[in-house]
Motif scaffolding. Structure first.
Motif, PDB file in Angstrom:
ATOM      1  N   ASP A   6      35.192  45.767  46.624  1.00 39.83           N
ATOM      2  CA  ASP A   6      34.316  44.782  47.252  1.00 39.83           C
ATOM      3  C   ASP A   6      34.844  43.370  47.042  1.00 39.83           C
ATOM      4  O   ASP A   6      34.770  42.519  47.941  1.00 39.83           O
ATOM      5  CB  ASP A   6      32.898  44.895  46.667  1.00 39.83           C
ATOM      6  CG  ASP A   6      32.187  46.166  47.120  1.00 39.83           C
ATOM      7  OD1 ASP A   6      32.658  46.780  48.101  1.00 39.83           O
ATOM      8  OD2 ASP A   6      31.181  46.530  46.499  1.00 39.83           O
ATOM      9  N   GLU A   7      35.383  43.110  45.840  1.00 36.66           N
ATOM     10  CA  GLU A   7      35.891  41.780  45.538  1.00 36.66           C
ATOM     11  C   GLU A   7      37.082  41.429  46.444  1.00 36.66           C
ATOM     12  O   GLU A   7      37.165  40.318  46.963  1.00 36.66           O
ATOM     13  CB  GLU A   7      36.312  41.694  44.065  1.00 36.66           C
ATOM     14  CG  GLU A   7      35.161  41.771  43.077  1.00 36.66           C
ATOM     15  CD  GLU A   7      34.710  43.198  42.789  1.00 36.66           C
ATOM     16  OE1 GLU A   7      33.779  43.377  41.990  1.00 36.66           O
ATOM     17  OE2 GLU A   7      35.290  44.136  43.381  1.00 36.66           O
ATOM     18  N   ALA A   8      38.011  42.372  46.601  1.00 36.02           N
ATOM     19  CA  ALA A   8      39.185  42.114  47.437  1.00 36.02           C
ATOM     20  C   ALA A   8      38.778  41.904  48.897  1.00 36.02           C
ATOM     21  O   ALA A   8      39.297  41.005  49.578  1.00 36.02           O
ATOM     22  CB  ALA A   8      40.173  43.270  47.323  1.00 36.02           C
ATOM     23  N   VAL A  13      38.547  39.490  53.946  1.00 36.41           N
ATOM     24  CA  VAL A  13      37.878  39.709  55.234  1.00 36.41           C
ATOM     25  C   VAL A  13      37.521  38.392  55.927  1.00 36.41           C
ATOM     26  O   VAL A  13      37.775  38.238  57.126  1.00 36.41           O
ATOM     27  CB  VAL A  13      36.631  40.611  55.056  1.00 36.41           C
ATOM     28  CG1 VAL A  13      35.749  40.578  56.315  1.00 36.41           C
ATOM     29  CG2 VAL A  13      37.056  42.047  54.766  1.00 36.41           C
ATOM     30  N   PRO A  14      36.925  37.381  55.216  1.00 38.78           N
ATOM     31  CA  PRO A  14      36.631  36.118  55.907  1.00 38.78           C
ATOM     32  C   PRO A  14      37.877  35.442  56.473  1.00 38.78           C
ATOM     33  O   PRO A  14      37.807  34.797  57.531  1.00 38.78           O
ATOM     34  CB  PRO A  14      35.974  35.272  54.812  1.00 38.78           C
ATOM     35  CG  PRO A  14      35.368  36.260  53.879  1.00 38.78           C
ATOM     36  CD  PRO A  14      36.348  37.399  53.851  1.00 38.78           C
ATOM     37  N   ILE A  15      39.003  35.569  55.785  1.00 36.72           N
ATOM     38  CA  ILE A  15      40.243  34.985  56.306  1.00 36.72           C
ATOM     39  C   ILE A  15      40.669  35.700  57.586  1.00 36.72           C
ATOM     40  O   ILE A  15      41.045  35.066  58.582  1.00 36.72           O
ATOM     41  CB  ILE A  15      41.365  35.074  55.246  1.00 36.72           C
ATOM     42  CG1 ILE A  15      40.984  34.235  54.021  1.00 36.72           C
ATOM     43  CG2 ILE A  15      42.700  34.601  55.829  1.00 36.72           C
ATOM     44  CD1 ILE A  15      41.974  34.333  52.873  1.00 36.72           C
ATOM     45  N   VAL A  71      39.283  34.326  40.838  1.00 42.27           N
ATOM     46  CA  VAL A  71      38.877  33.903  39.499  1.00 42.27           C
ATOM     47  C   VAL A  71      37.362  33.994  39.345  1.00 42.27           C
ATOM     48  O   VAL A  71      36.849  34.446  38.309  1.00 42.27           O
ATOM     49  CB  VAL A  71      39.365  32.463  39.233  1.00 42.27           C
ATOM     50  CG1 VAL A  71      38.780  31.927  37.929  1.00 42.27           C
ATOM     51  CG2 VAL A  71      40.885  32.418  39.194  1.00 42.27           C
ATOM     52  N   THR A  72      36.626  33.569  40.373  1.00 42.60           N
ATOM     53  CA  THR A  72      35.157  33.625  40.327  1.00 42.60           C
ATOM     54  C   THR A  72      34.665  35.054  40.156  1.00 42.60           C
ATOM     55  O   THR A  72      33.768  35.331  39.348  1.00 42.60           O
ATOM     56  CB  THR A  72      34.557  33.023  41.613  1.00 42.60           C
ATOM     57  OG1 THR A  72      35.022  31.684  41.774  1.00 42.60           O
ATOM     58  CG2 THR A  72      33.032  33.032  41.550  1.00 42.60           C
ATOM     59  N   PHE A  73      35.248  35.991  40.891  1.00 46.33           N
ATOM     60  CA  PHE A  73      34.843  37.391  40.777  1.00 46.33           C
ATOM     61  C   PHE A  73      35.193  37.960  39.404  1.00 46.33           C
ATOM     62  O   PHE A  73      34.450  38.777  38.852  1.00 46.33           O
ATOM     63  CB  PHE A  73      35.509  38.228  41.871  1.00 46.33           C
ATOM     64  CG  PHE A  73      34.936  37.987  43.246  1.00 46.33           C
ATOM     65  CD1 PHE A  73      33.572  37.907  43.435  1.00 46.33           C
ATOM     66  CD2 PHE A  73      35.768  37.850  44.349  1.00 46.33           C
ATOM     67  CE1 PHE A  73      33.030  37.682  44.698  1.00 46.33           C
ATOM     68  CE2 PHE A  73      35.248  37.632  45.610  1.00 46.33           C
ATOM     69  CZ  PHE A  73      33.878  37.547  45.787  1.00 46.33           C
ATOM     70  N   MET A  74      36.313  37.528  38.837  1.00 48.29           N
ATOM     71  CA  MET A  74      36.689  38.002  37.502  1.00 48.29           C
ATOM     72  C   MET A  74      35.696  37.525  36.459  1.00 48.29           C
ATOM     73  O   MET A  74      35.356  38.259  35.527  1.00 48.29           O
ATOM     74  CB  MET A  74      38.094  37.501  37.153  1.00 48.29           C
ATOM     75  CG  MET A  74      39.216  38.189  37.916  1.00 48.29           C
ATOM     76  SD  MET A  74      40.839  37.454  37.579  1.00 48.29           S
ATOM     77  CE  MET A  74      40.973  37.749  35.819  1.00 48.29           C
TER      78      MET A  74
END
Length: 344
Positions: A6-8, A13-15, A71-74
């Motif tokens: 989900d993080e990846a 996906v938005p890009i 970094v935020t997801f980590m």
């Protein structure tokens, strides 16, 4: 981080959506000329930067966004909010899950709108920031779809990247929900800059902040109005920077959004100057009062939201903090007095 986690997906996906959706507008070509807000000739003559430079700058900004998102997801991956969300999602009904995601989307939209309005308007208010940073975006006097994220790298970091990270953290949404939220933000941003008033466009039907509204801001005589982005016009109306417009046929074919200049702007002063005179929130004095307070709660809130994911870096355990704290709700005389008055 797995490629299809989900993080990846929330990162990439938005890009992908950005280039696919903006590419669709660009591919429509001359078939959309009757709905264009500016002619192709104006696009070529008024814009101060080439499309190759725009594409290169956007790719650089998206690379930075991807790194900060990772970094935020980590940091938030094992937070108490995320764990609670996953547990309730597994146990709750589908209606509960949808309601929760809807609330998170609403919170994230409000946070992102407020963040971007404040920075966007301040970058117009501060001559140094405008001249050296925000003026990059206004090199596109006639915006087009894939120029939506064309900004100075510092502006891209402040408005889009950090604003998106803040909206994600404050709303408490899961990485899976953020896939859809940031894809929505991306599509909305592209649509606002596409320069085409397409009939039946759902964003034109659902939002007053749309392609024509933002086009007014990109016009030379409207650059001190319509700062709100990407969803609502609320902050413009609150702070007196709202510029209404009318859509009309453009000589030579197509459409144009003509600003309805108010009486104040014809009497020697702009709406922005009159708004500043009546409400000095964005003066240096106003910012000096309110910004530190806002920074205090936002920055401390981010630490609190990180939750259990930061336990390995804590200088004291959670149990130790609760046991040693001398300030408790039961010992607070104001709370005790309130309880006594309620009991009476």
């Amino acid at each position: 981080m797995e490629f299809f986690s989900d993080e990846a997906l929330a990162i990439f996906v938005p890009i992908l959506v950005y280039w696919v959706y903006s590419g669709m507008y660009m591919a429509l070509g001359e078939s959309m000329d009757m709905y264009r807000l500016h002619s192709r000739k104006q696009e070529d003559s008024k814009n101060l930067v080439s499309k190759l430079e725009v594409a290169t700058c956007v790719l650089l900004q998206q690379l930075v966004q991807a790194a900060i998102a990772a970094v935020t997801f980590m940091l938030t991956g094992d937070s108490s909010l995320t764990v609670a969300y996953d547990n309730k999602e597994a146990q709750g009904s589908s209606s509960y899950r949808y309601q929760r995601v809807a609330r998170q989307f609403a919170v994230a939209m409000v946070v992102l709108d407020g963040w971007q309005y404040a920075w966007h308007r301040y970058m117009h208010h501060n001559r140094f920031l405008y001249r050296h940073i925000h003026s990059w975006h206004h090199r596109l006097v006639v915006p087009y779809a894939f120029g939506s994220q064309y900004n100075h790298p510092i502006e891209g970091l402040l408005l889009d990247t950090l604003g998106g990270a803040l909206a994600f953290v404050v709303s408490g949404m899961s990485p899976r929900a953020s896939i859809f939220f940031f894809s929505l933000c991306t599509i909305k941003g592209v649509d606002d800059h596409c320069g085409i008033w397409l009939p039946g466009n759902v964003f034109h039907l659902c939002f007053w902040n749309n392609t024509a509204y933002h086009d007014v801001h990109h016009q030379l005589h409207g650059s001190r109005f319509n700062f709100s982005q990407p969803f609502f016009v609320t902050w413009d109306k609150v702070f007196g920077t709202h510029m209404p417009y009318v859509l009309e046929e453009r000589p030579g074919g197509g459409l144009q959004s003509r600003p309805l200049m108010t009486r104040a702007s014809h009497n020697g002063g702009s709406n922005d100057e009159n708004a500043t005179a009546s409400l000095e929130f964005f003066s240096d004095e106003g910012l000096a009062i309110f910004v530190p307070i806002l920074v205090y709660w936002v920055y401390s809130g981010m630490y609190m939201v990180l939750g259990k994911s930061m336990d390995k870096y804590r200088l004291h355990s959670r149990k130790g903090v609760q046991a040693r704290s001398r300030v408790g709700r039961q010992r607070n005389p104001l709370v005790l007095a309130l309880k006594k008055s309620v009991a009476l």
